[in-house]
Design an enzyme around this catalytic site. Sequence first.
Site, PDB file in Angstrom:
ATOM      1  N   HIS A  14       0.815  -1.217   0.000  1.00 49.65           N
ATOM      2  CA  HIS A  14       0.000   0.000   0.000  1.00 49.65           C
ATOM      3  C   HIS A  14       0.849   1.268   0.000  1.00 49.65           C
ATOM      4  CE1 HIS A  14      -3.684   2.045  -0.448  1.00 49.65           C
ATOM      5  NE2 HIS A  14      -3.284   2.896   0.478  1.00 49.65           N
TER       6      HIS A  14
ATOM      7  N   TYR B 216       1.662   5.084  -2.584  1.00 53.23           N
ATOM      8  CA  TYR B 216       1.943   6.484  -2.232  1.00 53.23           C
ATOM      9  C   TYR B 216       3.350   6.887  -2.648  1.00 53.23           C
ATOM     10  CZ  TYR B 216      -2.470   6.056   0.043  1.00 53.23           C
ATOM     11  OH  TYR B 216      -3.797   5.831   0.265  1.00 53.23           O
TER      12      TYR B 216
ATOM     13  N   HIS C 129      -9.642   0.663 -11.195  1.00 58.90           N
ATOM     14  CA  HIS C 129      -9.193   1.586 -10.136  1.00 58.90           C
ATOM     15  C   HIS C 129      -7.729   1.962 -10.314  1.00 58.90           C
ATOM     16  CE1 HIS C 129      -8.269   3.215  -6.169  1.00 58.90           C
ATOM     17  NE2 HIS C 129      -7.423   2.220  -5.934  1.00 58.90           N
ATOM     18  N   PHE C 130      -6.868   0.965 -10.548  1.00 63.90           N
ATOM     19  CA  PHE C 130      -5.466   1.387 -10.569  1.00 63.90           C
ATOM     20  C   PHE C 130      -5.072   2.058 -11.886  1.00 63.90           C
ATOM     21  CE2 PHE C 130      -4.590  -3.380 -10.883  1.00 63.90           C
ATOM     22  CZ  PHE C 130      -4.120  -3.395 -12.183  1.00 63.90           C
ATOM     23  N   HIS C 131      -5.917   1.897 -12.915  1.00 59.32           N
ATOM     24  CA  HIS C 131      -5.594   2.668 -14.122  1.00 59.32           C
ATOM     25  C   HIS C 131      -6.013   4.134 -13.995  1.00 59.32           C
ATOM     26  CE1 HIS C 131      -4.805  -1.261 -16.083  1.00 59.32           C
ATOM     27  NE2 HIS C 131      -3.933  -0.528 -16.726  1.00 59.32           N
TER      28      HIS C 131
ATOM     29  N   ARG D  83     -10.435 -10.517 -12.290  1.00 59.11           N
ATOM     30  CA  ARG D  83      -9.149  -9.978 -12.713  1.00 59.11           C
ATOM     31  C   ARG D  83      -8.110 -11.095 -12.647  1.00 59.11           C
ATOM     32  NH1 ARG D  83      -6.073  -6.887  -7.737  1.00 59.11           N
ATOM     33  NH2 ARG D  83      -4.520  -6.654  -9.365  1.00 59.11           N
ATOM     34  N   ARG D  84      -6.891 -10.793 -13.090  1.00 65.62           N
ATOM     35  CA  ARG D  84      -5.759 -11.731 -13.052  1.00 65.62           C
ATOM     36  C   ARG D  84      -6.031 -13.022 -13.826  1.00 65.62           C
ATOM     37  NH1 ARG D  84      -5.442 -10.712  -7.070  1.00 65.62           N
ATOM     38  NH2 ARG D  84      -3.752  -9.227  -6.737  1.00 65.62           N
TER      39      ARG D  84
HETATM   40 FE1  HAS Z   1      -5.908   1.943  -4.288  1.00 61.74          FE
HETATM   41  C1  HAS Z   1      -6.183  -1.479  -4.706  1.00 61.74           C
HETATM   42  C2  HAS Z   1      -7.857   1.764  -1.466  1.00 61.74           C
HETATM   43  C3  HAS Z   1      -5.415   5.326  -3.683  1.00 61.74           C
HETATM   44  C4  HAS Z   1      -3.296   1.967  -6.521  1.00 61.74           C
HETATM   45  N1  HAS Z   1      -4.946   0.523  -5.406  1.00 61.74           N
HETATM   46  C5  HAS Z   1      -5.232  -0.832  -5.457  1.00 61.74           C
HETATM   47  C6  HAS Z   1      -4.346  -1.465  -6.391  1.00 61.74           C
HETATM   48  C7  HAS Z   1      -3.506  -0.491  -6.871  1.00 61.74           C
HETATM   49  C8  HAS Z   1      -3.897   0.744  -6.256  1.00 61.74           C
HETATM   50  C9  HAS Z   1      -2.347  -0.686  -7.842  1.00 61.74           C
HETATM   51  O1  HAS Z   1      -9.013  -0.410   0.367  1.00 61.74           O
HETATM   52  C10 HAS Z   1      -4.361  -2.957  -6.775  1.00 61.74           C
HETATM   53  C11 HAS Z   1      -3.412  -3.760  -5.961  1.00 61.74           C
HETATM   54  C12 HAS Z   1      -3.442  -5.210  -6.409  1.00 61.74           C
HETATM   55  O2  HAS Z   1      -2.767  -5.514  -7.411  1.00 61.74           O
HETATM   56  O3  HAS Z   1      -4.168  -5.994  -5.820  1.00 61.74           O
HETATM   57  N2  HAS Z   1      -6.576   3.301  -2.874  1.00 61.74           N
HETATM   58  C13 HAS Z   1      -7.371   3.022  -1.823  1.00 61.74           C
HETATM   59  C14 HAS Z   1      -7.634   4.244  -1.067  1.00 61.74           C
HETATM   60  C15 HAS Z   1      -6.947   5.247  -1.708  1.00 61.74           C
HETATM   61  C16 HAS Z   1      -6.270   4.642  -2.819  1.00 61.74           C
HETATM   62  C17 HAS Z   1      -8.468   4.386   0.156  1.00 61.74           C
HETATM   63  N3  HAS Z   1      -4.634   3.362  -4.975  1.00 61.74           N
HETATM   64  C18 HAS Z   1      -4.603   4.698  -4.603  1.00 61.74           C
HETATM   65  C19 HAS Z   1      -3.558   5.370  -5.323  1.00 61.74           C
HETATM   66  C20 HAS Z   1      -2.953   4.421  -6.124  1.00 61.74           C
HETATM   67  C21 HAS Z   1      -3.641   3.170  -5.889  1.00 61.74           C
HETATM   68  C22 HAS Z   1      -3.224   6.830  -5.165  1.00 61.74           C
HETATM   69  C23 HAS Z   1      -1.812   4.554  -7.063  1.00 61.74           C
HETATM   70  C24 HAS Z   1      -1.118   5.629  -7.249  1.00 61.74           C
HETATM   71  N4  HAS Z   1      -6.858   0.453  -3.301  1.00 61.74           N
HETATM   72  C25 HAS Z   1      -7.596   0.585  -2.159  1.00 61.74           C
HETATM   73  C26 HAS Z   1      -8.054  -0.746  -1.718  1.00 61.74           C
HETATM   74  C27 HAS Z   1      -7.579  -1.673  -2.638  1.00 61.74           C
HETATM   75  C28 HAS Z   1      -6.827  -0.899  -3.613  1.00 61.74           C
HETATM   76  C29 HAS Z   1      -8.878  -1.082  -0.551  1.00 61.74           C
HETATM   77  C30 HAS Z   1      -7.759  -3.198  -2.609  1.00 61.74           C
HETATM   78  C31 HAS Z   1      -8.902  -3.632  -3.432  1.00 61.74           C
HETATM   79  C32 HAS Z   1      -8.984  -5.139  -3.432  1.00 61.74           C
HETATM   80  O4  HAS Z   1      -9.855  -5.678  -2.728  1.00 61.74           O
HETATM   81  O5  HAS Z   1      -8.168  -5.812  -4.089  1.00 61.74           O
HETATM   82  C33 HAS Z   1      -6.895   6.720  -1.263  1.00 61.74           C
HETATM   83  O6  HAS Z   1      -5.556   7.110  -1.102  1.00 61.74           O
HETATM   84  C34 HAS Z   1      -7.597   7.636  -2.196  1.00 61.74           C
HETATM   85  C35 HAS Z   1      -7.719   9.053  -1.648  1.00 61.74           C
HETATM   86  C36 HAS Z   1      -7.928  10.060  -2.739  1.00 61.74           C
HETATM   87  C37 HAS Z   1      -8.859  10.996  -2.794  1.00 61.74           C
HETATM   88  C38 HAS Z   1      -8.956  11.886  -4.012  1.00 61.74           C
HETATM   89  C39 HAS Z   1      -8.518  13.331  -3.777  1.00 61.74           C
HETATM   90  C40 HAS Z   1      -8.564  14.084  -5.071  1.00 61.74           C
HETATM   91  C41 HAS Z   1      -7.596  14.909  -5.519  1.00 61.74           C
HETATM   92  C42 HAS Z   1      -7.760  15.549  -6.867  1.00 61.74           C
HETATM   93  C43 HAS Z   1      -8.222  16.989  -6.782  1.00 61.74           C
HETATM   94  C44 HAS Z   1      -8.551  17.490  -8.141  1.00 61.74           C
HETATM   95  C45 HAS Z   1      -8.433  18.771  -8.562  1.00 61.74           C
HETATM   96  C46 HAS Z   1      -8.749  19.074  -9.983  1.00 61.74           C
HETATM   97  C47 HAS Z   1      -7.967  19.862  -7.687  1.00 61.74           C
HETATM   98  C48 HAS Z   1      -9.828  11.215  -1.701  1.00 61.74           C
HETATM   99  C49 HAS Z   1      -6.385  15.223  -4.728  1.00 61.74           C
HETATM  100  C50 HAS Z   1     -10.105  19.698 -10.098  1.00 61.74           C
HETATM  101  C51 HAS Z   1     -10.701  19.309 -11.371  1.00 61.74           C
HETATM  102  C52 HAS Z   1     -11.996  19.390 -11.731  1.00 61.74           C
HETATM  103  C53 HAS Z   1     -12.412  18.861 -13.054  1.00 61.74           C
HETATM  104  C54 HAS Z   1     -13.057  19.956 -10.881  1.00 61.74           C
END
Ligand code: HAS
Length: 552
Positions: free
Chosen positions: A221, A225, A372-374, A437-438
């Site tokens: 995890h 980050y 999700h990861f894409h 998947r996988r």
């Molecule tokens: Fe995830 C699975 C939970 C973030 C990557 N994640 C994965 C896997 C990958 C991955 C590669 O809880 C698959 C792993 C595998 O092979 O099995 N993930 C989260 C959570 C977050 C999260 C809670 N993941 C990421 C990030 C990744 C990433 C970042 C890569 C860089 N993820 C999971 C969970 C799994 C998971 C489970 C397991 C699922 C399973 O069962 O297998 C959080 O960090 C997300 C928080 C983010 C936000 C968004 C904030 C938004 C921002 C943008 C602002 C935009 C602006 C532009 C200012 C709350 C900062 C404005 C524009 C306009 C158009 C208005």
Amino acid sequence: MIVGQIAKGERKLALANLGFAYAAFLIGTLCGLLQVFIRNDALTLPGWLDYYQVLTAHGLLLAIVFTTFFIFAFFQAGMSRTLGSFGRKVLLWNWIGFIVTSLGTLLVVTMVIGGQASVLYTFYAPLQAHGLFYVGLALFVIGTWIQGFALIGHYRVWRKQHKGEFSPLFAFMTVATLIMWIIACLGVVAAVLFQFIPWAFGWVEGINVELSRSLFWYFGHPLVYFWLLPAYMAWYVIVPKILGTKVFSDSLARLSFVLFILFSIPVGFHHQLTEPGIASFWKFLQTVLTFMVIIPSLMTAFSMFATFELRGRELGGKGLFGWFRKLPWKDVRFTSIFIAMAFFIPGGAGGIINASFQMNEVIHNTLWVVGHFHITVGTPVAMTFFGLTFWLIPYLSGRRLTKALQKLAFIQIISWSVGMLLMSTAQHVLGLMGAPRRTAYTGYAHDDALAWFDGVLSNHVTMAVGGAILFLSASLLIYIVIQLWWIAPKADVHQAETFPIASSDVSATPGFLENWKLWVGIAFVLIAIAYTIPLADLIQHAPPGSGRFQTW
Ligand code: HAS
């Protein structure tokens, strides 16, 4: 030397890392193209090439190799730019680290191409690769540690010479990311050295499968980050400079990075919610901590919106959304990163869904997770790196992003967005219906399962079209990289690309934010609380170890 330019040694080093990153990117995206066509039943691989081999290469080359080498190039150039030139020792150790990381990568890739390691990037036991695959992984991590410690050494020298001052925000964020990376790798290093290597070389008979998976996710995890934080560095430090303004809040930016050190590690069980052997209480605790690690991302979103709105109004934007039109849309360095941010809104929301205990039951091990990861690493992170590439390579090579190249860069980022939108939406929808998947395409003999693929978006064709557009976009990017590196016109003193770093007002920043001992101490306490008992349970009540399986 042109003002703001970095020394030749660091330029070469950063370029070497970028070269490796983009070579991996090219092969990795080609593997991705093959995959979508295989899953679409439109392509059958020759006997000597296996779907899982291609999938392993795709995941490793893009998610691990491209990102890591790119990140180190960015760190090395940025640390030299903000803290001053590296001394001989720092430069030498960075090169040694780069060479060790590269050797590890080559060993891993050779094993995968040689058909000895089709174990995917998570290398879950009891699938067993050749022992040298794990040796390669260990070398890879050791190499990044060497580069990481060399950069931290450079920072320490700067701090000794600037007692009582805050370090520049870029350097602070680099050190925070490296600290997180080094602590995170302890898990995967333990699994590789004490479990996988002895087992793969036949020195021990069995492997404790659940322990190896838990140690992997202790690392897995925070790994996400490690990809995200350099992108956040660009958002916090580079984007305001491109907009012509300063960092919205120095203390908010530093605090969000500190929160990542604290909360990104003790959360790995949210990848194992469906697995036996871990008591529900520990899964629940780590789920709660997962929700804590969402906070710094929300702080980042807030900070970005504030930066855009304040600057847009300064430039004369009126009304509720008038500021939006004032942003520099014609500058590809900005637009690319803005699109990256926009993708992270659904990407992050999907993460919150994944982390929610009951909803995880619906999406776990389905194509949803691939979707999700894409739209996390595959777009917010990757496209931020593209946006950086458009000025970082000219900055290092002394060439110019000409108007024609800027046009191509726009086509590249737009095609990437369209391809990703199609592919990841199809993956999310198919995943919700239950597509696994996988797996290579299995034919889905059952009628109910076949019906999943009748929808406009929920079909493998959409996924394949998206994948094909992505590959074309990736090829275009490689063309731009080659141009910027070797072919585009040389820049004279007035045209030379700069390394854009926004100024950051530290007058209200509390000193304790740069007290690393405090944050590392708290991080270890949280890790001990979240992991000691469940890991001890897994060791104490271990079933007989599993034998070796090679399904390919
Ligand atoms: Fe995830 C699975 C939970 C973030 C990557 N994640 C994965 C896997 C990958 C991955 C590669 O809880 C698959 C792993 C595998 O092979 O099995 N993930 C989260 C959570 C977050 C999260 C809670 N993941 C990421 C990030 C990744 C990433 C970042 C890569 C860089 N993820 C999971 C969970 C799994 C998971 C489970 C397991 C699922 C399973 O069962 O297998 C959080 O960090 C997300 C928080 C983010 C936000 C968004 C904030 C938004 C921002 C943008 C602002 C935009 C602006 C532009 C200012 C709350 C900062 C404005 C524009 C306009 C158009 C208005």
